[in-house]
Design an enzyme around this catalytic site. Structure first.
Site, PDB file in Angstrom:
ATOM      1  N   LYS A  27       0.851  -1.176   0.000  1.00 50.35           N
ATOM      2  CA  LYS A  27       0.000   0.000   0.000  1.00 50.35           C
ATOM      3  C   LYS A  27       0.897   1.240   0.000  1.00 50.35           C
ATOM      4  O   LYS A  27       1.779   1.374   0.850  1.00 50.35           O
ATOM      5  CB  LYS A  27      -0.894  -0.008   1.232  1.00 50.35           C
ATOM      6  CG  LYS A  27      -1.921   1.109   1.258  1.00 50.35           C
ATOM      7  CD  LYS A  27      -2.751   1.060   2.538  1.00 50.35           C
ATOM      8  CE  LYS A  27      -3.635  -0.173   2.554  1.00 50.35           C
ATOM      9  NZ  LYS A  27      -4.536  -0.185   3.740  1.00 50.35           N
ATOM     10  N   GLY A  41      -5.823  19.066 -26.979  1.00 50.18           N
ATOM     11  CA  GLY A  41      -6.227  20.425 -27.306  1.00 50.18           C
ATOM     12  C   GLY A  41      -6.515  21.280 -26.094  1.00 50.18           C
ATOM     13  O   GLY A  41      -6.306  22.497 -26.110  1.00 50.18           O
ATOM     14  N   ASN A  43      -4.881  21.150 -23.283  1.00 52.07           N
ATOM     15  CA  ASN A  43      -3.560  21.626 -22.840  1.00 52.07           C
ATOM     16  C   ASN A  43      -3.023  22.723 -23.754  1.00 52.07           C
ATOM     17  O   ASN A  43      -2.407  23.690 -23.289  1.00 52.07           O
ATOM     18  CB  ASN A  43      -2.576  20.465 -22.785  1.00 52.07           C
ATOM     19  CG  ASN A  43      -2.921  19.454 -21.707  1.00 52.07           C
ATOM     20  OD1 ASN A  43      -3.504  19.799 -20.685  1.00 52.07           O
ATOM     21  ND2 ASN A  43      -2.563  18.198 -21.935  1.00 52.07           N
ATOM     22  N   ASP A 255       1.990  18.909 -25.999  1.00 54.33           N
ATOM     23  CA  ASP A 255       0.894  19.847 -26.233  1.00 54.33           C
ATOM     24  C   ASP A 255       1.369  21.286 -26.015  1.00 54.33           C
ATOM     25  O   ASP A 255       0.982  22.201 -26.751  1.00 54.33           O
ATOM     26  CB  ASP A 255      -0.259  19.554 -25.280  1.00 54.33           C
ATOM     27  CG  ASP A 255      -0.746  18.119 -25.374  1.00 54.33           C
ATOM     28  OD1 ASP A 255      -0.721  17.557 -26.474  1.00 54.33           O
ATOM     29  OD2 ASP A 255      -1.142  17.557 -24.327  1.00 54.33           O
TER      30      ASP A 255
END
Length: 309
Positions: A27, A41, A43, A255
């Site tokens: 965990k 797009g 970003n 991007d």
């Protein structure tokens, strides 16, 4: 009226967290997650706004995650044109291991768009992009959207009198036949596109110019990752090396590069200086966690450095 309108067919609510160590089975105790509106797009529009350009984002969204995305984009001062869909917006997850600096990215496929939802995305794009100078389609296509759909996006850009910029992959990239102003394949994508090895600048430039000469795109930008990028038109070919910056996260760097390229062209920079701004934006994105938007002060100092090299 925005100068840049982006279309993101497969947006995502991006979730980023840090753990002291990423290992199997145990965990893992993580930091409070960082939430960002993401997808190609989306970003691009966020970074264009950082650069001072007017930008709007068209994207399909549904469910609680879609509503959360909208609130986050409002914080980034991006105009939104949301196409409501039946399915929930996807969620993508990034875990960063502090002990190694390695980034683990978990990307889900996205909502399948119906025929009606695809048509409404195009209708929204027509309405948003009337009077725009650039239409940018960036990011992957979701289930239910064939690569050939890119031709219809190009037709919309032509209809509204905007230059069409494409940054995608797979069939969405290789399905284009004409009508593209600028396309940004990676080196691997260009290699697959032309079907031969591209070991150096000369062969890469020649391959990019083949696409230009075939009328597929007026400008081809080949992203070379840690080596920088090459930008090729019918009359010119320029190369800008990558900048040496610490990498906190690579999410959204490509991007961000597209945003810099488009804003550089909006500013009527030379090809080399537009590419330098693209490299600067991509480098600045490496300094931020997840798809959190890059900072203007980082872009400006990297832009000056990239232009001087």
């Amino acid at each position: 009226m925005p100068d840049i309108v982006t279309l993101t067919l497969n947006p995502a609510l991006d979730v980023t967290t840090f753990a002291d160590e990423v290992v199997p089975t145990r965990k893992l105790r993580c930091d409070e997650p960082i939430y960002d509106a993401g997808g190609g797009g989306v970003n691009v529009a966020k970074v264009a706004r950082v650069l001072g350009a007017s930008a709007a984002a068209v994207y399909p969204a549904g469910g609680a995650r879609g509503r959360q995305m909208s609130g986050l984009l409002a914080d980034d001062d991006v105009q939104e044109h949301i196409v409501e869909i039946a399915d929930d917006t996807r969620e993508c997850f990034t875990a960063i291991d502090r002990s190694t600096g390695k980034e683990y990215r978990f990307v889900t496929p996205g909502s399948e768009l119906t025929a009606d939802e695809k048509e409404r995305c195009l209708e929204a794009l027509v309405a948003a992009a009337s009077g725009a100078r650039y239409v940018v389609a960036s990011g992957s296509f979701p289930p239910g959207v064939p690569g050939t759909f890119v031709r219809r996006i190009a037709d919309v850009a032509h209809k509204v009198g905007a230059r069409f910029v494409l940054d995608s992959s797979g069939d969405a990239l290789t399905s284009i036949e004409s009508g593209v102003f600028l396309v940004k394949p990676s080196l691997d994508e260009l290699h697959e596109w032309v079907g031969r090895d591209l070991p150096d600048t000369a062969t890469r430039t020649a391959a990019a110019r083949e696409l230009v000469d075939a009328g597929i795109a007026e400008i081809v930008v080949v992203s070379l990752g840690a080596q920088g990028a090459i930008m090729v038109s019918a009359d010119d070919a320029v190369e800008v090396p990558a900048l040496d910056v610490p990498v906190h996260s690579a999410v959204g760097a490509g991007d961000s590069m597209v945003a810099g390229l488009v804003v550089g062209l909006l500013q009527e920079r030379s090809l080399r200086d537009a590419l330098a701004l693209g490299i600067a934006c991509g480098s600045a994105a490496l300094l931020t966690a997840g798809s959190h938007v890059c900072r203007r002060e980082d872009i400006d100092r990297f832009d000056e450095l990239a232009r001087s090299r």
